[in-house]
Design an enzyme around this catalytic site. Structure first.
Site, PDB file in Angstrom:
ATOM      1  N   ILE A  20       0.834  -1.199   0.000  1.00 53.93           N
ATOM      2  CA  ILE A  20       0.000   0.000   0.000  1.00 53.93           C
ATOM      3  C   ILE A  20       0.870   1.251   0.000  1.00 53.93           C
ATOM      4  CG2 ILE A  20      -1.736   1.292   1.308  1.00 53.93           C
ATOM      5  CD1 ILE A  20      -2.455  -1.493   2.569  1.00 53.93           C
ATOM      6  N   CYS A  21       0.511   2.196  -0.855  1.00 50.25           N
ATOM      7  CA  CYS A  21       1.164   3.502  -0.874  1.00 50.25           C
ATOM      8  C   CYS A  21       0.227   4.500  -0.206  1.00 50.25           C
ATOM      9  CB  CYS A  21       1.465   3.933  -2.309  1.00 50.25           C
ATOM     10  SG  CYS A  21       2.270   5.536  -2.405  1.00 50.25           S
ATOM     11  N   LEU A  22       0.512   4.784   1.052  1.00 56.09           N
ATOM     12  CA  LEU A  22      -0.242   5.766   1.820  1.00 56.09           C
ATOM     13  C   LEU A  22       0.780   6.456   2.713  1.00 56.09           C
ATOM     14  CD1 LEU A  22      -3.037   6.923   2.591  1.00 56.09           C
ATOM     15  CD2 LEU A  22      -3.198   5.115   4.302  1.00 56.09           C
TER      16      LEU A  22
END
Length: 185
Positions: free
Chosen positions: A115-117
């Site tokens: 996940i890219c957060l």
């Protein structure tokens, strides 16, 4: 059923009636992380987005939980997306580890669940990464927002999905719908 919260309450009561030299082993083993989690989980459950559900497979392990996000708008509407969250011992100095368990066609989530957060990053160039002032509520709201206002095609982790969207938005939507039918019901 004994939960971590009830254990902490019981141990706090015992601590008041004993000296620190005779405190029980269980009192000494309760980590700062677990004490924080008791408070944060209560706050999270009271402020959960209507599109999210949290499940604790073991109520004595508040550091391991599953989140289900069911978007009610946008490309991912109608899907059910499962996330696994593990809160490390060094929490809240480091962010929780989160993985998407549902296969998804998304510019900010890989098909293998990365996940890219920004708030899940320990160090972030833009200054929006993890900070000790953040909570599990921030993480859950951030993950929920990946399906709406934080959906980011300009800074993707899954470059192929972002390029697909740029090339052909209708075909991108069709592939998202196909993934929802196959993996997210």
């Amino acid at each position: 059923m004994l939960t971590l919260a009830s254990k902490l309450k019981r141990d706090d009561g015992l601590k008041g009636s004993r000296t620190s030299a005779t405190a029980s082993d269980s009192t000494r083993r309760v980590s700062v992380r677990d004490k924080l989690l008791v408070k944060e989980v209560a706050e999270l459950e009271a402020n959960l987005p209507c599109t999210c559900k949290v499940h604790f497979p073991d109520p004595n392990k508040l550091h391991c939980f599953q989140l289900t996000v069911t978007p009610d708008e946008g490309y991912y509407q109608g899907g059910k997306f499962q996330f696994e969250t593990e809160v490390p011992d060094a929490y809240n100095m480091v962010p929780p580890k989160v993985k998407c368990l549902t296969r998804i066609w998304h510019p900010n989530i890989t098909e293998t669940g990365e996940i890219c957060l920004s708030l899940l990053r320990e160090h972030s160039i833009d200054g929006t990464g993890w900070a000790p002032t953040r909570t599990l509520k921030d993480v859950v709201w951030g993950l929920n927002s990946l399906f709406t206002d934080l959906l980011n095609f300009d800074d993707p982790l899954n470059i192929e999905a972002a390029e697909h969207h740029l090339r052909d938005k209708e075909d991108f939507r069709n592939k998202v719908d196909d993934y929802i039918k196959r993996y997210a019901r």
